[in-house]
Design an enzyme around this catalytic site. Structure first.
Site, PDB file in Angstrom:
ATOM      1  CE  LYS A 114      -2.272  -0.106   3.903  1.00 31.02           C
ATOM      2  NZ  LYS A 114      -1.679  -1.251   4.503  1.00 31.02           N
ATOM      3  NE  ARG A 152      -3.974  -0.421   9.829  1.00 30.91           N
ATOM      4  CZ  ARG A 152      -2.883   0.130   9.329  1.00 30.91           C
ATOM      5  NH1 ARG A 152      -2.849   1.409   9.090  1.00 30.91           N
ATOM      6  NH2 ARG A 152      -1.824  -0.619   9.066  1.00 30.91           N
ATOM      7  NE  ARG A 202       7.543  -2.982   5.912  1.00 31.24           N
ATOM      8  CZ  ARG A 202       6.240  -2.671   5.959  1.00 31.24           C
ATOM      9  NH1 ARG A 202       5.611  -2.291   4.864  1.00 31.24           N
ATOM     10  NH2 ARG A 202       5.577  -2.773   7.096  1.00 31.24           N
ATOM     11  NE  ARG A 212       6.520  -0.418  10.142  1.00 20.30           N
ATOM     12  CZ  ARG A 212       5.340  -0.282   9.524  1.00 20.30           C
ATOM     13  NH1 ARG A 212       5.282   0.250   8.305  1.00 20.30           N
ATOM     14  NH2 ARG A 212       4.232  -0.678  10.101  1.00 20.30           N
ATOM     15  NE  ARG A 240       2.040  -4.271  11.249  1.00 25.07           N
ATOM     16  CZ  ARG A 240       3.098  -4.262  10.433  1.00 25.07           C
ATOM     17  NH1 ARG A 240       4.115  -5.074  10.644  1.00 25.07           N
ATOM     18  NH2 ARG A 240       3.129  -3.449   9.426  1.00 25.07           N
TER      19      ARG A 240
HETATM   20  P1  AMP Z   1       1.274   1.129   8.992  1.00 24.17           P
HETATM   21  O1  AMP Z   1       2.536   1.874   8.705  1.00 24.17           O
HETATM   22  O2  AMP Z   1       0.126   1.573   8.128  1.00 24.17           O
HETATM   23  O3  AMP Z   1       1.461  -0.362   8.993  1.00 24.17           O
HETATM   24  O4  AMP Z   1       0.855   1.531  10.489  1.00 24.17           O
HETATM   25  C1  AMP Z   1       1.715   1.261  11.576  1.00 24.17           C
HETATM   26  C2  AMP Z   1       0.903   1.169  12.838  1.00 24.17           C
HETATM   27  O5  AMP Z   1       0.275   2.424  13.143  1.00 24.17           O
HETATM   28  C3  AMP Z   1      -0.253   0.174  12.789  1.00 24.17           C
HETATM   29  O6  AMP Z   1       0.164  -1.156  13.018  1.00 24.17           O
HETATM   30  C4  AMP Z   1      -1.141   0.711  13.914  1.00 24.17           C
HETATM   31  O7  AMP Z   1      -0.607   0.414  15.184  1.00 24.17           O
HETATM   32  C5  AMP Z   1      -1.014   2.218  13.730  1.00 24.17           C
HETATM   33  N1  AMP Z   1      -2.036   2.727  12.795  1.00 24.17           N
HETATM   34  C6  AMP Z   1      -1.824   3.275  11.573  1.00 24.17           C
HETATM   35  N2  AMP Z   1      -2.980   3.629  11.014  1.00 24.17           N
HETATM   36  C7  AMP Z   1      -3.958   3.314  11.887  1.00 24.17           C
HETATM   37  C8  AMP Z   1      -5.370   3.407  11.868  1.00 24.17           C
HETATM   38  N3  AMP Z   1      -6.015   3.923  10.816  1.00 24.17           N
HETATM   39  N4  AMP Z   1      -6.056   2.958  12.948  1.00 24.17           N
HETATM   40  C9  AMP Z   1      -5.424   2.457  14.014  1.00 24.17           C
HETATM   41  N5  AMP Z   1      -4.095   2.299  14.088  1.00 24.17           N
HETATM   42  C10 AMP Z   1      -3.348   2.726  13.036  1.00 24.17           C
END
Ligand code: AMP
Length: 237
Positions: free
Chosen positions: A30, A105, A144, A178, A189
């Site tokens: 994404k 989400r 990654r 990460r 996750r």
């Molecule tokens: P990502 O980089 O999109 O994988 O986001 C990293 C982390 O940020 C996720 O695993 C969640 O802990 C938090 N996060 C990001 N976007 C959201 C969202 N829309 N709702 C809740 N938690 C989020």
């Protein structure tokens, strides 16, 4: 919920503000695709995950509050995420539209987004869903590696290794993994995040803005598929 109005998003948008919501599991690509679309369509890329990671780095009070959720691969509570996105959408660079990556989400977040856009006289224009088989996600996430200088420079230890192990090809900075991409966290996750993601996908399928593309092809092909689908969608709208 405003199902009547949302059923005809193109009409409410008047074609002026493009709100593109990228959907896909963690590891589906994404972020990479959102960045490429942002460049091609000249819209800002808004990644909630990146906004949270920046907050953690700055050690702001909100950062302290969300750290546990982000590092364990859980979801940050809806009210915090929604308030953050609402502020970001009010910024000037979002006037013509945005590419949202990682938001919404949950269905509650999707409903909140519809409400905030409706107040601004717009609606979600398109929801590309990047589909990748679940077996592939684990491998993609744990392999990654990201540049410490620019987190848009993303590698994979097997699929897209840098020329020199652990070092970014573009700016020579060290690569890192990460915390939530570690083998221990990735499975939980996915377990925590996939069920609500499928509910959001159903929500957008009902609203007729959703379309899917295959995410297991080379990144450039995925981008081409996305751009083609988006342009035929706006031609229809
Ligand atoms: P990502 O980089 O999109 O994988 O986001 C990293 C982390 O940020 C996720 O695993 C969640 O802990 C938090 N996060 C990001 N976007 C959201 C969202 N829309 N709702 C809740 N938690 C989020």
């Amino acid at each position: 919920m405003t199902s009547q109005a949302v059923a005809d998003p193109a009409a409410r948008n008047g074609g002026t503000r493009r709100i593109i919501v990228m959907m896909g599991a963690p590891g589906a690509g994404k972020g990479t695709q959102a960045e490429r679309l942002a460049e091609a369509l000249e819209l800002p890329h808004i990644s909630t995950g990146e906004l949270f990671r920046a907050m953690l780095k700055s050690e702001s009070p909100l950062g302290q509050k969300v750290r546990g959720y982000v590092e364990s691969g859980g979801l940050v509570p809806d009210d915090i995420v929604v308030a953050m996105v609402e502020d970001r959408l009010d910024e000037d660079d979002a006037a013509n539209g945005v590419i949202l990556d990682g938001f919404p989400r949950t269905v509650a977040q999707a409903e909140a987004l519809d409400r905030m856009l409706e107040q601004a006289g717009t609606a979600v224009s398109a929801v590309p869903y990047i589909e990748v088989a679940q077996e592939l996600l684990l491998e993609r996430l744990t392999g990654r590696r990201i540049c410490t200088k620019d987190d848009q420079h993303v590698y994979h230890v097997l699929g897209m290794p840098p020329q020199k192990e652990g070092v970014c090809d573009i700016d020579g900075a060290e690569l890192y993994q990460r915390v939530d991409d570690s083998a221990e966290t990735v499975q939980s996750r996915l377990d925590k995040q996939l069920p609500p993601m499928f509910e959001v996908i159903d929500y957008y399928a009902d609203n007729k803005v959703l379309f899917s593309v295959r995410g297991d092809e080379p990144a450039a092909e995925v981008t081409a598929d996305l751009l083609q689908a988006l342009s035929s969608k706006s031609a229809v709208a």
